[in-house]
Design an enzyme around this catalytic site. Structure first.
Site, mmCIF file in Angstrom:
data_model
loop_
_atom_site.group_PDB
_atom_site.id
_atom_site.type_symbol
_atom_site.label_atom_id
_atom_site.label_comp_id
_atom_site.label_asym_id
_atom_site.label_seq_id
_atom_site.Cartn_x
_atom_site.Cartn_y
_atom_site.Cartn_z
ATOM 1 N N ASP A 194 -15.372 1.083 49.949
ATOM 2 C CA ASP A 194 -14.986 1.969 48.860
ATOM 3 C C ASP A 194 -16.207 2.719 48.326
ATOM 4 O O ASP A 194 -17.345 2.235 48.422
ATOM 5 C CB ASP A 194 -14.378 1.175 47.693
ATOM 6 C CG ASP A 194 -13.075 0.489 48.068
ATOM 7 O OD1 ASP A 194 -12.470 0.876 49.089
ATOM 8 O OD2 ASP A 194 -12.671 -0.425 47.322
ATOM 9 N N VAL A 195 -15.963 3.867 47.706
ATOM 10 C CA VAL A 195 -17.047 4.637 47.085
ATOM 11 C C VAL A 195 -17.810 3.772 46.086
ATOM 12 O O VAL A 195 -19.049 3.829 46.010
ATOM 13 C CB VAL A 195 -16.475 5.889 46.388
ATOM 14 C CG1 VAL A 195 -17.540 6.579 45.541
ATOM 15 C CG2 VAL A 195 -15.926 6.870 47.420
#
Length: 314
Positions: free
Chosen positions: A147-148
């Protein structure tokens, strides 16, 4: 708003199936064409979904056998990889087949629609790493993602054989993925396995949830350290669903500290100075695609997670 009927979109025409009888129009359109509810509602609002030749509201209840005409918008052009230096992106290991990076927060694995920030693939291109050409153009060489808002170890394929071998290894669960997570409260039992299927959240496009009939999802965990308000866990993923750790622990009412998307306490997040979930891809072990020898790569906690841990210990 301009209607797609006037702009030459992809026109579909079909009767409403019996199984959708009595369903809201936007929900029926979403089900039939694999759209999100938001995208389907936008389509209906713009007059691009007609029932028996008439535009209806999103709340209109469709009847089985009614004739549904929908014009889908033309697909967006796929995002492209733009070489861009990424501060904090560290190459841990590189050879002719793979490159292993320590991903900082705020960086996506690869370009995607709507994302304008830095990416691992763009960062590697900027420093001259040739990536495998397998996979979609915008995510060539990517065999798994973080994920970012999740930091830590990530491997990217540089050669075609490496891409094939690593994709297979991830698919058949031959890669050991270990994460460290700080979750609110104290899981009971202190170590165990969460086996709960995950799919898209039924009401929120950007979230995922434990859903009956979702994809099998298995998370193993062990408590490493307990604090008055939280616990540091070692997490081993058996499967690799989107947001898996975040969803599973949120479902147990022990969300990752700082993860406001999945129900974390904003007061505790602020006290720890966290602007994202306390979740870190600690290590990755797999058989090297060329040599067949097992390799393991480990990442230290970044500054924001280390500081939060110090505050919890104090």
């Amino acid at each position: 708003m301009t209607s797609a009927f006037a702009t030459g979109g992809d026109h579909r025409s079909l009767p409403v199936p019996d199984g959708l009888d009595g369903m809201r129009l936007d929900q029926a359109v979403a089900r039939l064409f694999g759209l999100s509810r938001t995208a389907a509602a936008t389509l209906v609002d713009s007059g691009d979904a007609l029932v028996d030749g008439t535009a209806r509201a999103n709340s209109h209840k469709v009847k089985a056998g009614s004739w549904l005409e929908v014009t889908l918008p033309a697909p967006d052009a796929p995002p492209t990889v733009v070489p861009q230096a990424v501060p904090g992106l560290t190459v841990v290991h590189a050879d002719d087949d793979i490159v292993v990076v320590d991903k900082p927060v705020g960086v996506a694995a690869h370009p995607s629609p709507g994302w304008t920030g830095p990416t691992v693939i763009g960062g590697l291109a900027a420093i001259g790493h040739r990536i495998s050409t397998s996979g979609a153009a915008e995510r060539q060489g990517v065999v798994h993602r973080l994920d970012v808002g999740t930091t830590g170890i990530m491997v990217v394929a540089k050669s075609e054989p490496a891409y094939t071998a690593l994709k297979r290894a991830f698919k058949y669960r031959e890669v050991e993925k270990r994460y460290h997570a700080v979750v609110q409260g104290h899981p009971d039992p202190l170590c165990g396995t969460i086996d709960a299927p995950i799919d898209r959240h039924p009401h929120h496009d950007y979230r995922w949830a434990v859903v009956s009939g979702g994809k099998p999802s298995i998370t193993h965990y062990d408590t490493l350290e307990a604090f008055p308000a939280a616990s540091l866990l070692d997490v081993k993923l058996e499967t690799g669903r989107t947001h898996q750790i975040r969803v599973h622990f949120s479902t147990l009412r022990h969300p990752c500290v700082g993860d406001l998307t999945y129900g974390a306490d904003p007061t505790l997040s602020a006290r720890l100075g966290l602007a994202r979930q306390w979740l870190h891809a600690r290590s990755l072990s797999f058989l090297h695609p060329r040599t067949g020898v097992e390799v393991t790569f480990v990442s230290d906690y970044p500054d924001d997670l280390a500081r939060a841990l110090e505050i919890l210990r104090d």
